[in-house]
Design an enzyme around this catalytic site. Structure first.
Site, mmCIF file in Angstrom:
data_model
loop_
_atom_site.group_PDB
_atom_site.id
_atom_site.type_symbol
_atom_site.label_atom_id
_atom_site.label_comp_id
_atom_site.label_asym_id
_atom_site.label_seq_id
_atom_site.Cartn_x
_atom_site.Cartn_y
_atom_site.Cartn_z
ATOM 1 N N ASP A 43 0.839 -1.187 0.000
ATOM 2 C CA ASP A 43 0.000 0.000 0.000
ATOM 3 C C ASP A 43 0.888 1.257 0.000
ATOM 4 O O ASP A 43 1.725 1.399 -0.884
ATOM 5 C CB ASP A 43 -0.961 -0.069 1.196
ATOM 6 C CG ASP A 43 -2.017 1.014 1.201
ATOM 7 O OD1 ASP A 43 -3.028 0.863 0.480
ATOM 8 O OD2 ASP A 43 -1.831 2.016 1.917
ATOM 9 N N ARG A 44 0.722 2.171 0.944
ATOM 10 C CA ARG A 44 1.533 3.392 0.936
ATOM 11 C C ARG A 44 3.013 3.048 1.038
ATOM 12 O O ARG A 44 3.864 3.731 0.450
ATOM 13 C CB ARG A 44 1.142 4.333 2.080
ATOM 14 C CG ARG A 44 -0.323 4.673 2.180
ATOM 15 C CD ARG A 44 -0.940 5.218 0.905
ATOM 16 N NE ARG A 44 -0.651 6.635 0.680
ATOM 17 C CZ ARG A 44 -1.183 7.347 -0.306
ATOM 18 N NH1 ARG A 44 -2.013 6.769 -1.167
ATOM 19 N NH2 ARG A 44 -0.885 8.625 -0.467
ATOM 20 N N ARG B 269 4.326 2.493 -2.303
ATOM 21 C CA ARG B 269 4.544 3.757 -3.025
ATOM 22 C C ARG B 269 5.848 4.421 -2.568
ATOM 23 O O ARG B 269 6.579 5.014 -3.379
ATOM 24 C CB ARG B 269 3.342 4.689 -2.841
ATOM 25 C CG ARG B 269 2.068 4.055 -3.342
ATOM 26 C CD ARG B 269 0.854 4.969 -3.340
ATOM 27 N NE ARG B 269 -0.318 4.161 -3.645
ATOM 28 C CZ ARG B 269 -0.629 3.728 -4.872
ATOM 29 N NH1 ARG B 269 0.125 4.070 -5.903
ATOM 30 N NH2 ARG B 269 -1.695 2.967 -5.069
ATOM 31 N N HIS C 224 -11.729 7.050 -0.528
ATOM 32 C CA HIS C 224 -10.949 7.720 0.518
ATOM 33 C C HIS C 224 -9.826 8.561 -0.071
ATOM 34 O O HIS C 224 -9.424 9.553 0.540
ATOM 35 C CB HIS C 224 -10.379 6.697 1.504
ATOM 36 C CG HIS C 224 -9.436 5.715 0.899
ATOM 37 N ND1 HIS C 224 -9.836 4.750 -0.011
ATOM 38 C CD2 HIS C 224 -8.097 5.533 1.070
ATOM 39 C CE1 HIS C 224 -8.794 4.030 -0.367
ATOM 40 N NE2 HIS C 224 -7.723 4.477 0.254
ATOM 41 N N TYR D 203 -1.989 11.520 2.054
ATOM 42 C CA TYR D 203 -2.834 11.468 0.851
ATOM 43 C C TYR D 203 -2.865 12.803 0.121
ATOM 44 O O TYR D 203 -2.920 12.836 -1.119
ATOM 45 C CB TYR D 203 -4.246 11.008 1.227
ATOM 46 C CG TYR D 203 -4.330 9.508 1.387
ATOM 47 C CD1 TYR D 203 -4.717 8.705 0.323
ATOM 48 C CD2 TYR D 203 -3.982 8.897 2.590
ATOM 49 C CE1 TYR D 203 -4.775 7.322 0.461
ATOM 50 C CE2 TYR D 203 -4.032 7.524 2.730
ATOM 51 C CZ TYR D 203 -4.430 6.743 1.668
ATOM 52 O OH TYR D 203 -4.476 5.369 1.788
ATOM 53 N N HIS E 116 -7.113 -6.708 -0.533
ATOM 54 C CA HIS E 116 -6.030 -5.734 -0.442
ATOM 55 C C HIS E 116 -4.949 -6.135 0.553
ATOM 56 O O HIS E 116 -3.764 -5.936 0.310
ATOM 57 C CB HIS E 116 -6.614 -4.377 -0.046
ATOM 58 C CG HIS E 116 -5.593 -3.301 0.141
ATOM 59 N ND1 HIS E 116 -4.718 -2.921 -0.857
ATOM 60 C CD2 HIS E 116 -5.302 -2.531 1.219
ATOM 61 C CE1 HIS E 116 -3.934 -1.942 -0.415
ATOM 62 N NE2 HIS E 116 -4.258 -1.699 0.846
#
Length: 300
Positions: free
Chosen positions: A106-107, A110, A151, A213, A279
């Site tokens: 996930d983040r 990234r 989100h 975000y 996920h």
């Protein structure tokens, strides 16, 4: 949750942010990075097994878990993936590792992608769990993605609107996130869930996550565009994994093909969908995820 692992706290990055983590095992180093809305605790189901062959480092990203929550700045750059990647590279340097493998979810994936572009000489291999490149996501929004990733568009609204709304029932909202992306809430081990709840109960942590975000929709896209213009590509072996029943798995284009375009040589990127997973791959399919990571990370 982490057996014989040792906890540590280091200040890292150009703005000297406190980073919390754990370390265990011996062998080639691998850094494990969590995503939203989790902490390093998400890696507990696989970390001890990986530590049989590797020195395993699991950290909390800045703003998350027990790491520091710096000011973000008007441009949100304090929570950019570039800043987060710099933290983690510095942590590994301070632990004595000039080169290391990385697996991010996930983040954290990234952050890993940005690390591959900003610090190519430091990363030997990378695993990206259940993401598509940030710029690709924003450039290919359709109704299905906007519905599933609502989100992304809620959190980027100006402060402190999302923060105030989430404050009405933060733990209830956290549970809808953890239980709503292809898995039930019971997929998350109780001690890990408690770690997520402790962090999400902190208004400063929730604000930091929103800033993550907001950076993703602004300064991170600027960094991605600059990297694309400069011809920067992934240059090390990379594993892409995603859940067959998740949003990434439902993408109109194969995630493997998307990531191969992001590499200097498409053959550098391998990967597949994990069946019966949404996920949260590590939580839903720890055995299958571990098998994929061990096979990829062990010397070839």
């Amino acid at each position: 949750m982490f057996g014989d692992f040792t906890a540590f706290d280091l200040t890292a990055g150009p703005d000297r942010v406190p980073i919390h983590g754990v370390r265990g095992g011996a062998g080639p180093p691998v850094l494990l990075l969590h995503g939203f809305p989790q902490t390093h605790a998400m890696w507990a189901p696989v970390a001890e097994e990986l530590a049989r062959d590797h020195t395993v480092v699991c950290t909390d990203l800045r703003g998350y878990g027990e790491s520091g929550r710096p000011e973000s700045g008007d441009d949100h750059a304090g929570y950019s993936f570039r800043a987060m990647a710099a933290d983690q590279v510095d942590v590994m340097s301070r632990l004595g590792f000039d080169e290391f493998a990385v697996a991010g979810h996930d983040r954290g994936a990234r952050v890993t992608h940005r690390m591959l572009l900003d610090h190519p000489g430091r990363v030997t291999r990378a695993a990206l769990l259940d993401i598509l490149p940030t710029a690709y996501v924003y450039g290919n929004v359709d109704r299905a993605l906007a519905t599933a990733y609502y989100h992304w568009f809620f959190f980027i609204q100006p402060a402190d609107l999302p923060e105030r709304l989430i404050a009405c029932d933060p733990i209830g909202y956290l549970h809808t996130l953890l239980g709503g992306w292809g898995s039930g809430l019971d997929a998350h081990p109780v001690p890990a869930l408690a770690s997520y709840e402790r962090a999400f109960a902190d208004p400063a942590a929730r604000h930091a996550m929103m800033e993550d975000y907001r950076a993703g929709a602004t300064v991170d896209l600027e960094h991605d565009a600059a990297s694309a213009d400069a011809g920067q590509r992934i240059t090390v072996p990379t594993l892409a994994l995603w859940g067959a029943s998740g949003v990434v798995g439902a993408n109109a284009e194969s995630p493997l093909q998307v990531w191969r375009r992001a590499a200097a040589d498409p053959d550098l990127v391998t990967g597949r969908a994990l069946p019966d997973a949404g996920h949260f791959l590590v939580d839903e399919q720890p055995g299958a995820t571990l098998d994929e990571l061990r096979g990829f990370l062990l010397p070839h």
